[in-house]
Design an enzyme around this catalytic site. Structure first.
Site, mmCIF file in Angstrom:
data_model
loop_
_atom_site.group_PDB
_atom_site.id
_atom_site.type_symbol
_atom_site.label_atom_id
_atom_site.label_comp_id
_atom_site.label_asym_id
_atom_site.label_seq_id
_atom_site.Cartn_x
_atom_site.Cartn_y
_atom_site.Cartn_z
ATOM 1 N N SER A 138 0.851 -1.190 0.000
ATOM 2 C CA SER A 138 0.000 0.000 0.000
ATOM 3 C C SER A 138 0.886 1.240 0.000
ATOM 4 O O SER A 138 2.070 1.167 0.351
ATOM 5 C CB SER A 138 -0.885 0.000 1.254
ATOM 6 O OG SER A 138 -1.514 1.244 1.461
ATOM 7 N N TYR A 151 -3.063 -1.436 10.417
ATOM 8 C CA TYR A 151 -3.077 -1.693 8.971
ATOM 9 C C TYR A 151 -1.829 -1.133 8.300
ATOM 10 O O TYR A 151 -1.137 -1.844 7.546
ATOM 11 C CB TYR A 151 -4.324 -1.092 8.339
ATOM 12 C CG TYR A 151 -4.300 -1.141 6.826
ATOM 13 C CD1 TYR A 151 -4.553 -2.334 6.153
ATOM 14 C CD2 TYR A 151 -4.000 -0.003 6.073
ATOM 15 C CE1 TYR A 151 -4.523 -2.393 4.762
ATOM 16 C CE2 TYR A 151 -3.962 -0.054 4.686
ATOM 17 C CZ TYR A 151 -4.221 -1.250 4.040
ATOM 18 O OH TYR A 151 -4.181 -1.298 2.663
#
Length: 261
Positions: A138, A151
Site C-alpha cells: 500500500s 493496517y
C-alpha cells in the site's frame, strides 16, 4: 501452461488479477473465503477466456490456512509459477478502542499468512530457478497512518519484506514485487469502515484508481521483475512526503486527513 495462485481473489484487485492472468492464458487457482463469489468468477473466466480454474475456498486469516492451501495444491498435483498474495483487510479507529481479536486477525492475514505462503512456495521456485511473487502492499507502507495504525504497520512490513527478499533472490531466477496502491475503487473502505471519511469524500479522492488499472500496473511490474511499484503519479508523490517533511509532520497530516466527517 503456467499457473498462478491468487489469494483474496473473490473481489477487488484480486478479481482483476484473475482476469488479467486468464487473458494471458494462465491456469488460475482462486482462493478466498467466499465460495459463491469464487465459483461465479471461475465461470466467468471459463466463458470469457476458455481457461480452466481451480477454486479453493479457504480462510487465510487462520494460522493453519496457508499450509492447508499449500497442501491442497500439492494434492492436486499443480505446479505454481506465480504467487499473488493479495488477501488482506484494513480497519479504522483508535487502537485502544479496537477489538483485539480483529486486529490480531488483521496481522495474521496481512503479515503472517503472506509470509507463510511465500516461505512455503519459495523453495519450490528457487529449486526450479523460476517463479514470480507479487505481494500487495500500500502507499501506507511508506509512512505511519494514525487511525489506521495496525493496517499501515502491516503494509510497511509487506513492503520491507518484499524488497529485502527481492534482493536476496538476485540471480536465482525468482523475483518478488510489492504493489503499493493508494485509494482504489474496491470493497476495502466498506470493510475497514472508512467510507465516510473526509479523505474519501473530498477532492483528493479524484486520484482514486480503478482496480483493473491498479492490477494491470502490478502485473506489468511483476513481469519486469521490479521490486516495487506505486500506481499513479498522485500516489507516487504521496510516498515521497516522508523524504521532504519531518516524519512527525507527515503523521499529523495523515491523522487530520483521516478524521471522520
Amino acid at each position: 501452461m503456467k499457473t498462478v495462485l491468487i489469494t483474496g481473489a473473490s473481489s477487488g484487485i484480486g478479481e482483476q488479477f484473475a482476469h488479467i492472468f486468464a487473458s494471458k492464458k494462465y491456469r488460475v487457482v482462486l482462493t478466498a473465503r467466499n465460495e459463491k463469489k469464487l465459483n461465479a468468477l471461475s465461470k466467468q473466466l471459463l466463458q470469457k477466456y476458455q481457461i480452466n480454474t481451480l477454486v479453493i475456498p479457504l480462510d487465510l486469516g487462520t494460522p493453519n490456512g496457508p499450509k492447508e492451501l499449500y497442501d491442497e495444491i500439492q494434492k492436486q498435483g499443480i505446479e505454481i509459477d506465480v504467487l499473488v498474495n493479495n488477501a488482506g483487510f484494513g480497519s479504522f479507529g483508535y487502537v485502544h478502542e479496537q477489538d483485539i481479536s480483529e486486529q490480531l486477525n488483521l496481522i495474521q492475514l496481512n503479515i503472517a499468512s503472506l509470509t507463510h505462503l511465500t516461505m512455503l512456495f519459495l523453495p519450490d521456485f528457487v529449486n526450479k530457478e523460476r517463479g514470480k511473487i507479487l505481494n500487495v502492499a500500500s502507499t501506507t507502507s511508506f509512512y505511519p497512518v494514525p487511525l489506521m495504525t495496525v493496517y499501515s504497520a502491516s503494509k510497511a512490513f509487506v513492503l520491507s519484506f518484499s524488497e529485502s527478499l527481492s534482493t536476496e533472490l538476485k540471480g536465482t531466477g525468482v523475483t518478488v514485487t510489492a504493489l503499493c496502491p493508494g485509494n482504489t475503487v474496491t470493497g476495502f473502505h466498506e470493510r475497514s469502515k472508512t467510507e465516510n471519511l473526509k479523505a474519501i469524500n473530498n477532492s483528493t479522492m479524484n486520484a482514486s484508481m480503478d482496480a483493473k488499472k491498479v492490477a494491470y500496473i502490478g502485473y506489468e511490474a511483476l513481469m519486469k521483475g521490479k521490486s516495487h511499484v506505486v500506481p499513479g503519479l498522485h500516489n507516487w508523490t504521496m510516498t515521497k512526503l516522508p523524504r521532504i517533511l519531518p516524519r512527525d509532520t507527515v503523521t499529523k497530516v495523515t491523522k487530520k486527513v483521516l478524521e471522520q466527517t
